[in-house]
Design a protein around this motif. Structure first.
Motif, PDB file in Angstrom:
ATOM      1  N   ALA A  72       0.578  -1.126  -0.146  1.00  0.00           N
ATOM      2  CA  ALA A  72       0.000  -0.125   0.167  1.00  0.00           C
ATOM      3  C   ALA A  72       0.794   1.359   0.090  1.00  0.00           C
ATOM      4  O   ALA A  72       2.041   1.177   0.663  1.00  0.00           O
ATOM      5  CB  ALA A  72      -0.878   0.025   1.185  1.00  0.00           C
ATOM      6  N   PRO A  73       0.408   2.144  -0.686  1.00  0.00           N
ATOM      7  CA  PRO A  73       1.396   3.712  -0.796  1.00  0.00           C
ATOM      8  C   PRO A  73       1.321   4.179   0.489  1.00  0.00           C
ATOM      9  O   PRO A  73       0.318   4.079   1.490  1.00  0.00           O
ATOM     10  CB  PRO A  73       0.661   4.656  -1.671  1.00  0.00           C
ATOM     11  CG  PRO A  73      -0.620   3.870  -1.821  1.00  0.00           C
ATOM     12  CD  PRO A  73      -0.757   2.486  -1.321  1.00  0.00           C
ATOM     13  N   LYS A  74       2.461   4.819   1.076  1.00  0.00           N
ATOM     14  CA  LYS A  74       2.548   5.369   2.340  1.00  0.00           C
ATOM     15  C   LYS A  74       2.031   6.730   2.358  1.00  0.00           C
ATOM     16  O   LYS A  74       1.769   7.585   1.391  1.00  0.00           O
ATOM     17  CB  LYS A  74       4.258   5.686   2.575  1.00  0.00           C
ATOM     18  CG  LYS A  74       5.142   4.274   2.447  1.00  0.00           C
ATOM     19  CD  LYS A  74       5.123   4.139   4.114  1.00  0.00           C
ATOM     20  CE  LYS A  74       6.172   2.840   3.951  1.00  0.00           C
ATOM     21  NZ  LYS A  74       6.168   2.232   5.070  1.00  0.00           N
ATOM     22  N   LYS A  75       1.258   7.129   3.581  1.00  0.00           N
ATOM     23  CA  LYS A  75       0.606   8.283   3.426  1.00  0.00           C
ATOM     24  C   LYS A  75       1.626   9.339   3.943  1.00  0.00           C
ATOM     25  O   LYS A  75       2.526   9.149   4.688  1.00  0.00           O
ATOM     26  CB  LYS A  75      -0.492   8.313   4.667  1.00  0.00           C
ATOM     27  CG  LYS A  75      -1.603   7.474   4.173  1.00  0.00           C
ATOM     28  CD  LYS A  75      -2.832   7.477   5.492  1.00  0.00           C
ATOM     29  CE  LYS A  75      -4.017   6.617   5.095  1.00  0.00           C
ATOM     30  NZ  LYS A  75      -4.811   6.326   6.192  1.00  0.00           N
ATOM     31  N   PRO A  76       1.476  10.622   3.196  1.00  0.00           N
ATOM     32  CA  PRO A  76       2.479  11.715   3.628  1.00  0.00           C
ATOM     33  C   PRO A  76       2.066  12.215   5.111  1.00  0.00           C
ATOM     34  O   PRO A  76       0.970  12.112   5.608  1.00  0.00           O
ATOM     35  CB  PRO A  76       2.367  12.547   2.728  1.00  0.00           C
ATOM     36  CG  PRO A  76       0.929  12.540   2.057  1.00  0.00           C
ATOM     37  CD  PRO A  76       0.528  10.659   2.162  1.00  0.00           C
ATOM     38  N   LYS A  77       3.154  12.363   5.699  1.00  0.00           N
ATOM     39  CA  LYS A  77       3.085  12.881   7.185  1.00  0.00           C
ATOM     40  C   LYS A  77       2.912  14.265   7.167  1.00  0.00           C
ATOM     41  O   LYS A  77       3.474  15.052   6.295  1.00  0.00           O
ATOM     42  CB  LYS A  77       4.307  12.709   7.921  1.00  0.00           C
ATOM     43  CG  LYS A  77       4.610  11.110   8.280  1.00  0.00           C
ATOM     44  CD  LYS A  77       5.917  10.772   9.430  1.00  0.00           C
ATOM     45  CE  LYS A  77       5.982   9.481   9.700  1.00  0.00           C
ATOM     46  NZ  LYS A  77       7.025   9.236  10.544  1.00  0.00           N
ATOM     47  N   PRO A  78       2.053  14.695   8.089  1.00  0.00           N
ATOM     48  CA  PRO A  78       1.839  16.443   7.950  1.00  0.00           C
ATOM     49  C   PRO A  78       3.017  17.023   8.585  1.00  0.00           C
ATOM     50  O   PRO A  78       3.756  16.591   9.408  1.00  0.00           O
ATOM     51  CB  PRO A  78       0.675  16.697   8.840  1.00  0.00           C
ATOM     52  CG  PRO A  78       0.704  15.158   9.924  1.00  0.00           C
ATOM     53  CD  PRO A  78       1.133  14.251   8.997  1.00  0.00           C
TER      54      PRO A  78
END
Length: 167
Positions: free
Chosen positions: A130-136
């Motif tokens: 699964a693609p990684k979610k960008p961190k805020p």
């Protein structure tokens, strides 16, 4: 010789049988109390075993809880034919509609489609990750409408501890 006396079979019928017989023979409309049942049993069967009062109390209680006897105003009576059956604990089963004569009960149809195993399905080992979610971006804490930041305030340490030897 003492073991022969202990293992000797008793000529007395079981306590529930003697209790039912006593209630039949006493023929009291309002029922019979424990002492009258005991007196009848002693008069009919003569010498009762030691602990007779405890046995009688135990069996009367079991028969009362099992629905074989009713206990009204300190008297035991046999339930009449129109008395409601004592049901067990929990919700009663749903009433079934009677089948018309000559009909047979339908068999349940199998579930449509393939049957699936219970529980969560296993992870597919061939699936791409699964693609990684960008961190805020970490920035200054956001301030709410009240002017205070969210969460518990940080612990304030007024003076760092100094060596006790210097003081």
């Amino acid at each position: 010789m003492a073991t022969q006396e202990l293992n000797k079979p008793s000529s007395l019928p079981s306590y529930p049988q003697m209790i039912m017989e006593a209630l039949d023979e006493l023929k009291q409309a309002e029922g019979a109390n424990k002492s009258s049942i005991s007196n009848y049993m002693e008069s009919k069967y003569g010498e009762m075993p030691p602990g007779h009062a405890e046995f009688l109390t135990h069996h009367l209680t079991r028969m009362k809880e099992g629905g074989e006897l009713l206990f009204v105003k300190n008297n035991y009576l046999k339930p009449g034919p129109d008395a409601p059956l004592k049901r067990g604990r929990g919700r009663p089963p749903k009433a079934k509609e009677p089948l018309p004569p000559g009909a047979t009960a339908p068999t349940p149809a199998p579930a449509p489609g393939p049957t699936r195993p219970r529980g969560r399905p296993r992870k597919d080992p061939n699936a791409p990750p699964a693609p990684k979610k960008p961190k805020p971006q970490a920035g200054p804490p956001s301030i709410s409408k009240t002017g205070r930041p969210r969460g518990r305030p940080r612990k304030v340490n007024p003076h760092p501890l100094q060596n006790v030897a210097e003081v």
